[in-house]
Design an enzyme around this catalytic site. Sequence first.
Site, PDB file in Angstrom:
ATOM      1  N   HIS A  91      34.696  45.099  55.704  1.00  0.00           N
ATOM      2  CA  HIS A  91      36.137  45.183  55.509  1.00  0.00           C
ATOM      3  C   HIS A  91      36.465  45.887  54.200  1.00  0.00           C
ATOM      4  CE1 HIS A  91      37.153  41.629  58.417  1.00  0.00           C
ATOM      5  NE2 HIS A  91      36.420  42.584  58.983  1.00  0.00           N
ATOM      6  N   GLU A 108      38.404  45.028  51.751  1.00  0.00           N
ATOM      7  CA  GLU A 108      38.333  44.155  50.586  1.00  0.00           C
ATOM      8  C   GLU A 108      36.880  43.964  50.143  1.00  0.00           C
ATOM      9  OE1 GLU A 108      41.530  42.382  53.394  1.00  0.00           O
ATOM     10  OE2 GLU A 108      39.646  43.468  53.563  1.00  0.00           O
ATOM     11  N   CYS A 164      41.529  38.634  56.053  1.00  0.00           N
ATOM     12  CA  CYS A 164      41.027  37.612  56.975  1.00  0.00           C
ATOM     13  C   CYS A 164      40.442  36.469  56.141  1.00  0.00           C
ATOM     14  CB  CYS A 164      39.958  38.213  57.897  1.00  0.00           C
ATOM     15  SG  CYS A 164      38.395  38.588  57.061  1.00  0.00           S
ATOM     16  N   CYS A 201      37.330  37.463  54.055  1.00  0.00           N
ATOM     17  CA  CYS A 201      37.658  38.242  52.865  1.00  0.00           C
ATOM     18  C   CYS A 201      38.406  37.387  51.850  1.00  0.00           C
ATOM     19  CB  CYS A 201      38.464  39.478  53.240  1.00  0.00           C
ATOM     20  SG  CYS A 201      37.470  40.739  54.074  1.00  0.00           S
TER      21      CYS A 201
END
Length: 141
Positions: A67, A69, A92, A95
Amino acid sequence: MSAKWTERFFQMADLVASWSKDPSTQVGAVITKGNRVISLGFNGYPSGVSDSAGQDSRETKLLKTIHAEENAILHAKRDLAGCEIFVTHFPCPTCAAKIIQTGITNVYCRTQPDEFLSRWGDKIALSETMFSEAGVVVNWC
């Protein structure tokens, strides 16, 4: 943080998101400290892994993808305590856990579209709860 800097960092997150080769969702993240950029990240496969996001099944793609992040955190290679993160899509829970663990104190995210909320609303709610419990401030812009 001033509205001018907030908008600049969101513009940067949007630009970084456009670098993702994911055909369905492009996500960008910018980690800052004050008005200084610390790190950038976008969603995609790990370096050196065949970039077949358009051909893999959704399940396989989700397993392989790092992801935005996560990429920003990994590329920072420094202590992130007291930093902020600007994201194009709300983090999410996985993260969120990493953001909390690194000591990032503020998450900035624009209000999400209804389509995104209908798909991911439960995960967003969990992430918001985690941030609240950990004292991470969520800034909806």
